[in-house]
Design a protein around this motif. Structure first.
Motif, PDB file in Angstrom:
ATOM      1  N   ARG A   2     -10.293   2.610   7.102  1.00 57.35           N
ATOM      2  CA  ARG A   2     -10.292   0.850   6.768  1.00 57.35           C
ATOM      3  C   ARG A   2      -9.412   0.161   7.743  1.00 57.35           C
ATOM      4  N   THR A  39       5.995   8.818   9.954  1.00 56.12           N
ATOM      5  CA  THR A  39       6.130   8.316  11.110  1.00 56.12           C
ATOM      6  C   THR A  39       4.918   9.024  12.173  1.00 56.12           C
ATOM      7  N   PHE A  55       0.021  -8.049  10.094  1.00 52.91           N
ATOM      8  CA  PHE A  55       1.298  -7.510   9.793  1.00 52.91           C
ATOM      9  C   PHE A  55       2.403  -7.965  10.471  1.00 52.91           C
ATOM     10  N   ALA A  61      -2.773  11.699  11.327  1.00 49.06           N
ATOM     11  CA  ALA A  61      -1.939  10.371  11.097  1.00 49.06           C
ATOM     12  C   ALA A  61      -0.649  10.255  11.616  1.00 49.06           C
ATOM     13  N   GLY A  62       0.199  11.336  11.368  1.00 50.09           N
ATOM     14  CA  GLY A  62       1.672  11.329  11.547  1.00 50.09           C
ATOM     15  C   GLY A  62       2.315  12.617  10.669  1.00 50.09           C
ATOM     16  N   ALA A  68       1.747   3.463   2.168  1.00 53.17           N
ATOM     17  CA  ALA A  68       2.528   3.834   3.501  1.00 53.17           C
ATOM     18  C   ALA A  68       4.018   2.884   3.180  1.00 53.17           C
ATOM     19  N   ASN A  77       0.882  -1.337  -0.038  1.00 53.04           N
ATOM     20  CA  ASN A  77      -0.090  -0.040   0.247  1.00 53.04           C
ATOM     21  C   ASN A  77       0.864   1.188  -0.032  1.00 53.04           C
ATOM     22  N   HIS A 135      -5.567  11.727   8.377  1.00 58.30           N
ATOM     23  CA  HIS A 135      -6.529  10.542   7.969  1.00 58.30           C
ATOM     24  C   HIS A 135      -7.840  11.015   7.076  1.00 58.30           C
ATOM     25  N   HIS A 163      -6.856   2.114   9.670  1.00 59.07           N
ATOM     26  CA  HIS A 163      -6.109   2.598  10.958  1.00 59.07           C
ATOM     27  C   HIS A 163      -7.422   2.997  11.955  1.00 59.07           C
ATOM     28  N   ASN A 210       1.350   6.860  17.108  1.00 57.34           N
ATOM     29  CA  ASN A 210       0.630   5.517  17.155  1.00 57.34           C
ATOM     30  C   ASN A 210       0.764   4.918  15.956  1.00 57.34           C
ATOM     31  N   TYR A 211       1.965   4.205  15.968  1.00 54.70           N
ATOM     32  CA  TYR A 211       2.669   3.723  14.704  1.00 54.70           C
ATOM     33  C   TYR A 211       2.409   2.421  14.487  1.00 54.70           C
TER      34      TYR A 211
HETATM   35  C1  HEC Z   1      -4.656  -1.171   3.391  1.00 53.18           C
HETATM   36  C2  HEC Z   1      -4.368  -0.792   4.861  1.00 53.18           C
HETATM   37  C3  HEC Z   1      -4.009   0.733   5.069  1.00 53.18           C
HETATM   38  C4  HEC Z   1      -4.418   1.828   4.602  1.00 53.18           C
HETATM   39  C5  HEC Z   1      -5.942   1.953   3.495  1.00 53.18           C
HETATM   40  C6  HEC Z   1      -3.833   2.890   4.943  1.00 53.18           C
HETATM   41  N1  HEC Z   1      -2.757   2.609   5.510  1.00 53.18           N
HETATM   42 FE1  HEC Z   1      -1.231   3.551   6.566  1.00 53.18          FE
HETATM   43  N2  HEC Z   1      -0.204   1.924   7.095  1.00 53.18           N
HETATM   44  C7  HEC Z   1      -0.512   0.628   6.623  1.00 53.18           C
HETATM   45  C8  HEC Z   1       0.515  -0.164   7.187  1.00 53.18           C
HETATM   46  C9  HEC Z   1       0.324  -1.746   6.766  1.00 53.18           C
HETATM   47  C10 HEC Z   1       1.436   0.523   7.592  1.00 53.18           C
HETATM   48  C11 HEC Z   1       2.930   0.102   7.925  1.00 53.18           C
HETATM   49  C12 HEC Z   1       3.745   0.399   6.650  1.00 53.18           C
HETATM   50  C13 HEC Z   1       5.024  -0.002   7.012  1.00 53.18           C
HETATM   51  O1  HEC Z   1       5.447  -1.066   6.999  1.00 53.18           O
HETATM   52  O2  HEC Z   1       6.014   0.961   7.124  1.00 53.18           O
HETATM   53  C14 HEC Z   1       0.969   1.847   7.476  1.00 53.18           C
HETATM   54  C15 HEC Z   1       1.669   2.948   7.833  1.00 53.18           C
HETATM   55  C16 HEC Z   1       1.022   4.295   8.045  1.00 53.18           C
HETATM   56  C17 HEC Z   1       1.952   5.401   8.618  1.00 53.18           C
HETATM   57  C18 HEC Z   1       3.182   5.394   9.079  1.00 53.18           C
HETATM   58  C19 HEC Z   1       3.330   5.013  10.603  1.00 53.18           C
HETATM   59  C20 HEC Z   1       2.924   3.600  11.080  1.00 53.18           C
HETATM   60  O3  HEC Z   1       1.509   3.586  11.329  1.00 53.18           O
HETATM   61  O4  HEC Z   1       3.681   2.802  10.827  1.00 53.18           O
HETATM   62  C21 HEC Z   1       1.047   6.624   8.290  1.00 53.18           C
HETATM   63  C22 HEC Z   1       1.335   7.918   8.699  1.00 53.18           C
HETATM   64  C23 HEC Z   1      -0.102   5.907   7.868  1.00 53.18           C
HETATM   65  N3  HEC Z   1      -0.186   4.723   7.505  1.00 53.18           N
HETATM   66  C24 HEC Z   1      -1.206   6.865   7.311  1.00 53.18           C
HETATM   67  C25 HEC Z   1      -1.911   6.273   6.491  1.00 53.18           C
HETATM   68  C26 HEC Z   1      -3.051   7.630   5.651  1.00 53.18           C
HETATM   69  C27 HEC Z   1      -2.902   8.934   5.900  1.00 53.18           C
HETATM   70  C28 HEC Z   1      -3.771   6.781   5.195  1.00 53.18           C
HETATM   71  C29 HEC Z   1      -5.135   6.870   4.079  1.00 53.18           C
HETATM   72  C30 HEC Z   1      -4.357   8.163   3.124  1.00 53.18           C
HETATM   73  C31 HEC Z   1      -3.292   5.154   5.229  1.00 53.18           C
HETATM   74  N4  HEC Z   1      -2.295   5.251   5.948  1.00 53.18           N
HETATM   75  C32 HEC Z   1      -3.969   4.257   4.607  1.00 53.18           C
HETATM   76  C33 HEC Z   1      -1.942   0.333   6.193  1.00 53.18           C
HETATM   77  C34 HEC Z   1      -2.916   1.156   5.531  1.00 53.18           C
END
Ligand code: HEC
Length: 324
Positions: A170, A115, A185, A200-201, A93, A91, A164, A172, A118-119
């Motif tokens: 969905r 970053t 994961f 979100a960060g 991120a 995805n 976000h 987070h 809440n990671y």
């Molecule tokens: C399909 C599931 C999914 C969706 C949809 C998603 N994320 Fe994430 N997100 C993840 C995962 C898995 C990680 C960890 C990625 C990695 O290995 O660094 C992550 C990591 C992140 C991080 C880095 C910090 C952390 O939690 O490790 C941020 C900031 C973040 N996402 C923001 C968003 C935002 C803003 C959106 C929408 C635009 C979004 N994400 C949509 C799955 C998702």
């Protein structure tokens, strides 16, 4: 007390203050330009990261053949060879983190990461600058386009928020609603409990840069010509006031002083026009007239005095003769 100090000294003093003020102004302008330039570089990096992430998002994630880290997995059949192919999805991120790790390994002077307090992935745990940035940015209104930046150990650090959207929740939002790929994961820490619009960060950028003082010294070294021009302009003002105002006034003061004490003095105003607009010329001509009329009167007075003294002497002599 200050009124008794000569104009020359006061003028030099004023010039020095002007030089200092100018120096301070140039210093501040340079500092602003230096910081603005770093900020612009950091903003460009953030823009690139956002564009990359948006590109991955617009394609519904990227599918690759290595299983280093992924969210989805599919076994496909190669249309030409009819061999099975294992495909793994990332995805935005996840793809962004791997992109940032790739850049960190290169010798790029600019690195970045995403970053959050809440990671989800422990690799995205914020450092102390990033925690500070998240606290500062979370206290600001999203519409004010907050940013956070400062120099840390000679490096320029910059952070811009990521908020976000509905589609993010969905994965987070509540863990029970999250897809199994996210729940399972590897090494997942947390990253749940967010709502639409939450912070979100941050996208955090680090620029390797020369320190302000090193930059300042090199700019000064490169700007010798421009600095000489500034100093030259001050010298021009100094020369103008010194030669065309202070020096003539000083000699006029000496002449006036000598005239007032009845001492001889030289004042040449022959080359000066009566209808000249030059203020110093006007003063010289007026003083010359004053000097001439004073000397004429003094001369007249001295002649009359001689005649009077002689008459007095003759009268005295006549008196003395009559007495004898
Ligand atoms: C399909 C599931 C999914 C969706 C949809 C998603 N994320 Fe994430 N997100 C993840 C995962 C898995 C990680 C960890 C990625 C990695 O290995 O660094 C992550 C990591 C992140 C991080 C880095 C910090 C952390 O939690 O490790 C941020 C900031 C973040 N996402 C923001 C968003 C935002 C803003 C959106 C929408 C635009 C979004 N994400 C949509 C799955 C998702």
């Amino acid at each position: 007390m200050l009124n008794n100090i000569s104009f020359r000294i006061r003028f030099i003093f004023v010039l020095l203050i002007m030089l200092l003020l100018n120096g301070f102004a140039y210093f501040s302008i340079f500092k602003d330009v230096y910081e603005e330039e770093l900020r612009t570089q950091a903003r460009i990096v953030v823009n690139n990261v956002e564009s990359f992430s948006a590109w991955v998002n617009s394609n519904g994630g990227v599918w690759v053949t290595n299983d280093r880290s992924y969210l989805g997995h599919r076994s496909l059949l190669d249309a030409t060879t009819q061999e099975p192919v294992e495909m793994y999805s990332k995805n935005p991120a996840l793809a962004t983190r791997e992109y940032s790790e790739q850049i960190a390994q290169s010798n790029s002077p600019a690195t970045f990461r995403m970053t959050s307090e809440n990671y989800m992935n422990p690799k995205n745990k914020p450092d102390s600058f990033e925690s500070e940035a998240i606290i500062s940015i979370s206290s600001q209104n999203a519409d004010s386009e907050p940013e956070y930046f400062k120099m840390v150990n000679g490096k320029y650090r910059y952070a811009k928020p990521v908020y976000h959207k509905a589609g993010c929740i969905r994965c987070h939002g509540r863990p029970e609603d999250a897809p199994a790929s996210v729940i399972n994961f590897p090494n997942r820490h947390d990253g749940f409990g967010f709502q639409t619009g939450d912070l979100a960060g941050v996208i955090s950028v680090e620029l390797q840069t020369e320190s302000f003082s090193t930059r300042l010294v090199s700019v000064l070294r490169d700007s010798i010509f421009e600095i000489s021009l500034v100093v030259l302009s001050f010298c021009l003002v100094l020369w103008f006031v010194w030669m065309l105002i202070l020096k003539p006034i000083n000699s006029l003061a000496k002449v006036a002083d000598a005239v007032s004490k009845g001492q001889p003095s030289e004042l040449n105003s022959n080359h000066m026009n009566d209808d000249s607009k030059n203020e110093v010329y006007k003063l010289t001509i007026a003083l010359s007239r004053l000097k001439n009329s004073y000397e004429y009167t003094a001369d007249k007075y001295s002649n009359l005095k001689t005649i009077f003294d002689k008459a007095k002497l003759r009268k005295q002599e006549r008196k003395n003769k009559e007495n004898k």
